[in-house]
Design an enzyme around this catalytic site. Sequence first.
Site, PDB file in Angstrom:
ATOM      1  CB  THR A  11      -1.044   0.010   1.242  1.00  0.00           C
ATOM      2  OG1 THR A  11      -0.138   0.312   2.518  1.00  0.00           O
ATOM      3  CG2 THR A  11      -1.704  -1.196   1.336  1.00  0.00           C
ATOM      4  CB  SER A  14       0.942   6.196  -5.935  1.00  0.00           C
ATOM      5  OG  SER A  14       0.505   6.916  -4.805  1.00  0.00           O
ATOM      6  N   GLY A  18       7.161   3.896  -1.111  1.00  0.00           N
ATOM      7  CA  GLY A  18       6.353   2.865  -1.524  1.00  0.00           C
ATOM      8  C   GLY A  18       6.701   2.510  -2.884  1.00  0.00           C
ATOM      9  CE1 TYR A 156       3.001   9.237  10.068  1.00  0.00           C
ATOM     10  CE2 TYR A 156       4.771   9.862  11.267  1.00  0.00           C
ATOM     11  CZ  TYR A 156       4.113   9.217  10.273  1.00  0.00           C
ATOM     12  OH  TYR A 156       5.216   8.548   9.531  1.00  0.00           O
TER      13      TYR A 156
HETATM   14  N1  LIG Z   1       9.084  10.379   4.968  1.00  0.00           N
HETATM   15  C1  LIG Z   1       9.419  10.308   6.151  1.00  0.00           C
HETATM   16  O1  LIG Z   1      10.253  11.112   6.634  1.00  0.00           O
HETATM   17  C2  LIG Z   1       8.763   9.145   7.015  1.00  0.00           C
HETATM   18  C3  LIG Z   1       9.254   9.005   8.258  1.00  0.00           C
HETATM   19  C4  LIG Z   1       8.967   7.903   8.959  1.00  0.00           C
HETATM   20  C5  LIG Z   1       8.119   7.016   8.583  1.00  0.00           C
HETATM   21  N2  LIG Z   1       7.344   7.193   7.542  1.00  0.00           N
HETATM   22  C6  LIG Z   1       6.384   6.425   6.693  1.00  0.00           C
HETATM   23  O2  LIG Z   1       6.742   5.708   5.502  1.00  0.00           O
HETATM   24  C7  LIG Z   1       5.817   5.427   4.862  1.00  0.00           C
HETATM   25  C8  LIG Z   1       5.951   5.964   3.508  1.00  0.00           C
HETATM   26  O3  LIG Z   1       5.628   7.492   3.516  1.00  0.00           O
HETATM   27  P1  LIG Z   1       6.435   8.441   2.192  1.00  0.00           P
HETATM   28  O4  LIG Z   1       7.269   9.261   2.940  1.00  0.00           O
HETATM   29  O5  LIG Z   1       6.589   7.607   1.126  1.00  0.00           O
HETATM   30  O6  LIG Z   1       5.035   9.281   1.861  1.00  0.00           O
HETATM   31  P2  LIG Z   1       4.391   9.616   0.687  1.00  0.00           P
HETATM   32  O7  LIG Z   1       5.625   9.919  -0.397  1.00  0.00           O
HETATM   33  O8  LIG Z   1       3.367  10.968   1.027  1.00  0.00           O
HETATM   34  O9  LIG Z   1       3.477   8.400   0.243  1.00  0.00           O
HETATM   35  C9  LIG Z   1       2.281   8.230   0.839  1.00  0.00           C
HETATM   36  C10 LIG Z   1       1.670   7.156   0.272  1.00  0.00           C
HETATM   37  O10 LIG Z   1       0.442   6.948   0.922  1.00  0.00           O
HETATM   38  C11 LIG Z   1      -0.571   6.931  -0.004  1.00  0.00           C
HETATM   39  N3  LIG Z   1      -2.076   7.230   0.848  1.00  0.00           N
HETATM   40  C12 LIG Z   1      -2.157   8.412   1.429  1.00  0.00           C
HETATM   41  N4  LIG Z   1      -3.400   8.569   1.646  1.00  0.00           N
HETATM   42  C13 LIG Z   1      -3.899   7.197   1.226  1.00  0.00           C
HETATM   43  C14 LIG Z   1      -5.555   6.915   0.971  1.00  0.00           C
HETATM   44  N5  LIG Z   1      -6.328   7.508   1.929  1.00  0.00           N
HETATM   45  N6  LIG Z   1      -5.437   5.743   0.719  1.00  0.00           N
HETATM   46  C15 LIG Z   1      -4.746   4.987  -0.074  1.00  0.00           C
HETATM   47  N7  LIG Z   1      -3.433   5.381  -0.031  1.00  0.00           N
HETATM   48  C16 LIG Z   1      -3.057   6.581   0.434  1.00  0.00           C
HETATM   49  C17 LIG Z   1      -0.325   7.930  -0.915  1.00  0.00           C
HETATM   50  O11 LIG Z   1      -1.029   7.665  -2.185  1.00  0.00           O
HETATM   51  P3  LIG Z   1      -2.149   8.409  -3.003  1.00  0.00           P
HETATM   52  O12 LIG Z   1      -1.996   9.891  -2.513  1.00  0.00           O
HETATM   53  O13 LIG Z   1      -1.976   8.250  -4.341  1.00  0.00           O
HETATM   54  O14 LIG Z   1      -3.433   7.861  -2.409  1.00  0.00           O
HETATM   55  C18 LIG Z   1       1.372   7.462  -1.071  1.00  0.00           C
HETATM   56  O15 LIG Z   1       1.294   6.408  -2.107  1.00  0.00           O
HETATM   57  C19 LIG Z   1       4.708   5.948   5.633  1.00  0.00           C
HETATM   58  O16 LIG Z   1       3.961   5.050   6.150  1.00  0.00           O
HETATM   59  C20 LIG Z   1       5.016   7.055   6.613  1.00  0.00           C
HETATM   60  O17 LIG Z   1       4.319   7.240   7.443  1.00  0.00           O
HETATM   61  C21 LIG Z   1       7.733   8.314   6.547  1.00  0.00           C
END
Ligand SMILES: NC(=O)c1ccc[n+]([C@@H]2O[C@H](COP(=O)([O-])OP(=O)(O)OC[C@H]3O[C@@H](n4cnc5c(N)ncnc54)[C@H](OP(=O)(O)O)[C@@H]3O)[C@@H](O)[C@H]2O)c1
Length: 268
Positions: A11, A14, A18, A156
Site C-alpha cells: 500500500t 504511488s 512505496g 500521527y
Molecule cells: N518520509 C518520512 O520522513 C517518513 C518517516 C517515518 C515514517 N514514514 C512512513 O513511511 C511510509 C511512506 O511514507 P512516504 O514518506 O513515502 O510518504 P508519501 O510519499 O507521502 O506516500 C504516501 C503514500 O500513501 C498513500 N496514501 C495516502 N493516503 C491514502 C489513502 N487515503 N488511501 C490510499 N493510499 C493513501 C499515497 O498515495 P495516494 O496519494 O495516491 O493515495 C502514497 O502512495 C508512511 O507509512 C510514513 O508514515 C515516512
Amino acid sequence: MKLNGQTIVLTGASSGIGAEAAVLMAKRGARLCLVARREEQLREVQQRVEAEGASAAIYPCDLSDNNAIEACASQILAEHPQIDALVNNAAHSIRRPIEQSLDRLHDYQRTMQLNYMGAVAMTLKLLPRFLEQGHGHVVNISSLSTQIPIPLFSAYLASKSALESFTRSLQAEMGHQGITTTVVYFPMVRTPMSSKTKIYKYMPMMHVQKAAGWIVEACEKRPARISRPLGNLGSMLLAAAPGPITKLPQPLFRGMDQLLASRLKKKG
Ligand SMILES: NC(=O)c1ccc[n+]([C@@H]2O[C@H](COP(=O)([O-])OP(=O)(O)OC[C@H]3O[C@@H](n4cnc5c(N)ncnc54)[C@H](OP(=O)(O)O)[C@@H]3O)[C@@H](O)[C@H]2O)c1
C-alpha cells in the site's frame, strides 16, 4: 526468504518510499499488487516495475474508506491464488502542536482511520488466506519518532504506536500459525511527505532508495523490527525512565526547529 515469485501487496505504492520499494522488489522478481488512491501515479510505478521484467497489478483504493478496502482486498484475493506478504505503508502525517489542535479532533480521527484502521482492515482481510496457506508476512511501517518522544506529531505518532501494538498482538497470537511480522521504524526520509514541512528542507534525511531497501529487507529477512540503533536506544531509555527521557530532550527539539528555520531563511 527470496522474493522471486512471491506475491506482495504494497500500500502507498504511488509515491515516495512505496514507489521505490515496488521497483526494488520487482528487480528481485516479486509480483506486486500496488495500492493507493491515485491511479495515474500507480500506472507510472506499474510501468517502472514492468520495465524490470516483473509484473504488477494496480488497485486504486482510498484506504480510509472501509467499504473501498473491502472491495479492493476482495479483488486482490480473487486475482491472486497465493499472497505471501502485505506491506502496510500508506499513511498521512500531520505536524501540528497539540495547542493548535484543540478544535481539530478530526486530525486524530483521520490519521487513525488511515494509518491504523486502514492497515488493520487490510490485514484482517488477507489473514484467512495467510492461514489457509500456512504462511504470510505482515510489514507495518512506523517511525523512529515513536521510539523517541518528539513534539508536534501527536495525531500521527499515536496512530503509528497503535499499529505497532496491533503488530505485537498479531505476532504473539498467530506466530505459531505461520504469521510473521516486521515493524519498520523509518527515520526522516526525503519524500513528498517530509517535504510538506518547509523548515525540513536542509535537515539531513535518509535517501528514499535506502528506505525502500529497508522494506525489501523486511520482506526477505522478516525480522521483528528494522530500525536505527538510536531508535532502539530511545525505546530502552523510554522504558527505563519515561519521565526524564520525555522531558530532558525537549529544549533540544525546540532549538533544532529554530536552527532549521533560520537556515531556511538564510538559504531560501
Ligand atoms: N518520509 C518520512 O520522513 C517518513 C518517516 C517515518 C515514517 N514514514 C512512513 O513511511 C511510509 C511512506 O511514507 P512516504 O514518506 O513515502 O510518504 P508519501 O510519499 O507521502 O506516500 C504516501 C503514500 O500513501 C498513500 N496514501 C495516502 N493516503 C491514502 C489513502 N487515503 N488511501 C490510499 N493510499 C493513501 C499515497 O498515495 P495516494 O496519494 O495516491 O493515495 C502514497 O502512495 C508512511 O507509512 C510514513 O508514515 C515516512
